[in-house]
Scaffold this motif. Structure first.
Motif, PDB file in Angstrom:
ATOM      1  N   GLU A 196       0.818  -1.216   0.000  1.00  5.58           N
ATOM      2  CA  GLU A 196       0.000   0.000   0.000  1.00  5.58           C
ATOM      3  C   GLU A 196       0.853   1.268   0.000  1.00  5.58           C
ATOM      4  O   GLU A 196       0.427   2.294  -0.529  1.00  5.58           O
ATOM      5  CB  GLU A 196      -0.915   0.018   1.235  1.00  5.58           C
ATOM      6  CG  GLU A 196      -1.938  -1.073   1.260  1.00  5.58           C
ATOM      7  CD  GLU A 196      -2.764  -1.050   2.536  1.00  5.58           C
ATOM      8  OE1 GLU A 196      -3.710  -1.849   2.633  1.00  5.58           O
ATOM      9  OE2 GLU A 196      -2.461  -0.231   3.439  1.00  5.58           O
ATOM     10  N   ASP A 225      -2.431   3.221  -7.248  1.00  2.00           N
ATOM     11  CA  ASP A 225      -3.004   3.511  -5.938  1.00  2.00           C
ATOM     12  C   ASP A 225      -1.957   3.433  -4.827  1.00  2.00           C
ATOM     13  O   ASP A 225      -2.203   3.900  -3.709  1.00  2.00           O
ATOM     14  CB  ASP A 225      -4.127   2.524  -5.615  1.00  2.00           C
ATOM     15  CG  ASP A 225      -3.626   1.074  -5.621  1.00  2.00           C
ATOM     16  OD1 ASP A 225      -3.007   0.670  -6.633  1.00  2.00           O
ATOM     17  OD2 ASP A 225      -3.862   0.347  -4.643  1.00  2.00           O
ATOM     18  N   ASP A 252      -1.513   8.258  -7.806  1.00  2.00           N
ATOM     19  CA  ASP A 252      -2.581   8.975  -7.103  1.00  2.00           C
ATOM     20  C   ASP A 252      -2.056   9.798  -5.940  1.00  2.00           C
ATOM     21  O   ASP A 252      -2.597  10.859  -5.629  1.00  2.00           O
ATOM     22  CB  ASP A 252      -3.622   7.972  -6.573  1.00  2.00           C
ATOM     23  CG  ASP A 252      -4.291   7.175  -7.674  1.00  2.00           C
ATOM     24  OD1 ASP A 252      -4.281   7.652  -8.837  1.00  2.00           O
ATOM     25  OD2 ASP A 252      -4.789   6.064  -7.392  1.00  2.00           O
TER      26      ASP A 252
END
Length: 420
Positions: A196, A225, A252
């Protein structure tokens, strides 16, 4: 859009919490989510639960003798997790404890805020590194005063002169974290599907092939992302014809913390090898190419730049290179002889007066409150401890390095006569 609250413990990603989970993430004095989602590796191979961990008590394994997965499930990590869950202070975490006592929003608190949505992993503890911070090597083009050979290949010659003896024969210019030069990449690649956040630091990440390889793989997988965070000296922004700006504009969320401790001559002295003109030009090109990327100054606050930092902050704000809120103070805690609390009581009073004046300037310019809290916490940190006994060490170490580099600190930072 809700204003981001820098020092709030509210989770960035909303999730339903049990009473126990709420306590751990918001009220615990020891719990940190990092050991359940993350490992940190030095270029020398030593593994730590995070980059804030104390060097000796924080070691949880070595990537040159063990895999990341073996370290993840090893006894040191198990002990650390158990201590965190039972409110038992751990020697690896004292930097965060000290920061919190001075009012800083510590790395521990930041981890819980940004990664607390993984709290459900505590029991199963799968080997899934959703947050990466692997220092692939010590490749760097600078030799900053507060650094050393562990994190900068440029320090090699100076370190050899300072150490003397057979140090040069026993050490190499370049160090790699893994068992081989490509080992870390091989181990990390399977985690690309669920990573992440990636924190790139160094060495200097924008000079590393591994950095661009990761970005290219993320682009190929359309993982735009993934949140990218940087700590970079910002002196080079391309490698072999590849502009990092062209990659950043595709993602992003990109946050770039520039390790700039000052401007002009102080910048070039403290972070040796810096060409200040290049830094300014890089910032102008970044504004033109990817203006939406989050950029902030991430100075290391030491006794060397303590007086200069507010001036630098206002100067770049006045020239439109940052907003007033775009400064994140990193308080130097080691090496101890560079800490701001070595200042004499008189110099501390002068610094506090300057910071109070700067805080007045910031009062209606800093909605994020990050810069404000940084200077307020610096005042508390500086006044909490009397480390004037380290002044002699500061001068001895400084003169040794000045002699090697043919420099004179007082020619660049005359305000430090206050420590003489």
């Amino acid at each position: 859009m809700t204003q981001y609250k820098y020092n709030s413990t509210d989770l960035v990603r909303a999730t339903e919490l049990t009473e126990r989970e709420q306590f751990l993430l918001k009220d615990s004095k020891t719990f940190c989510i990092y050991p359940w989602i993350h490992l940190h590796a030095y270029p020398t191979g030593e593994a730590y639960p995070c980059c804030h961990a104390e060097m000796k008590p924080g070691v949880v394994g070595n990537c040159r003798t063990n895999t990341l997965e073996e370290i993840w499930h090893g006894e040191p990590m198990k002990k650390l997790r158990a201590d965190m869950l039972t409110e038992t202070p751990h020697a690896a975490c004292t930097r965060c404890y000290e920061q919190e006592e001075s009012g800083f929003f510590s790395g521990r608190k930041s981890a819980n805020k940004h990664h607390g949505h993984h709290i459900k992993k505590l029991e199963a503890n799968p080997f899934e590194m959703t947050y990466w911070d692997i220092r692939f090597s010590n490749l760097c083009n600078l030799k900053c005063r507060s650094c050393g050979h562990i994190f900068s290949s440029q320090w090699y010659q100076d370190q050899a002169k300072l150490a003397g003896g057979d140090w040069k024969e026993k050490n190499t210019v370049l160090n790699y974290a893994g068992r081989t030069e490509t080992d870390m990449w091989s181990q990390l690649e399977p985690h690309l599907d669920y990573v992440e956040q990636i924190y790139f630091a160094g060495g200097e990440p924008l000079l590393m092939e591994e950095h661009y390889r990761i970005l290219e793989e993320l682009v190929k997988r359309k993982r735009f992302d993934v949140r990218l965070i940087y700590n970079t000296n910002f002196t080079h922004t391309d490698l072999k014809g590849r502009s990092v700006f062209e990659y950043w504009r595709q993602f992003d969320s990109v946050a770039v913390g520039a390790s700039l401790d000052g401007m002009g001559l102080p910048a070039e002295y403290i972070r040796k090898g810096t060409r200040w003109y290049d830094v300014v030009q890089n910032r102008h090109r970044m504004i033109a190419t990817c203006p939406d990327v989050d950029f902030y100054i991430s100075p290391t606050l030491s006794i060397m730049n303590a007086w200069h930092l507010p001036d630098f902050h206002r100067e770049w704000t006045a020239h439109g290179l940052i907003r007033a809120q775009d400064l994140n103070v990193n308080i130097l805690q080691d090496p101890a002889h560079y800490r701001i609390d070595i200042a004499t009581q008189e110099y501390k009073q002068q610094l506090e007066a300057k910071y109070r004046k700067h805080l007045s300037w910031l009062s209606d310019r800093d909605p994020l409150q990050r810069a404000t809290q940084g200077f307020e916490s610096a005042i508390s940190f500086m006044n909490a401890t009397d480390n004037t006994h380290l002044i002699d060490t500061f001068w001895r170490k400084t003169h040794e390095l000045d002699s090697i580099r043919n420099e004179n600190i007082l020619h660049v930072l005359p305000e430090l006569k206050a420590l003489a």
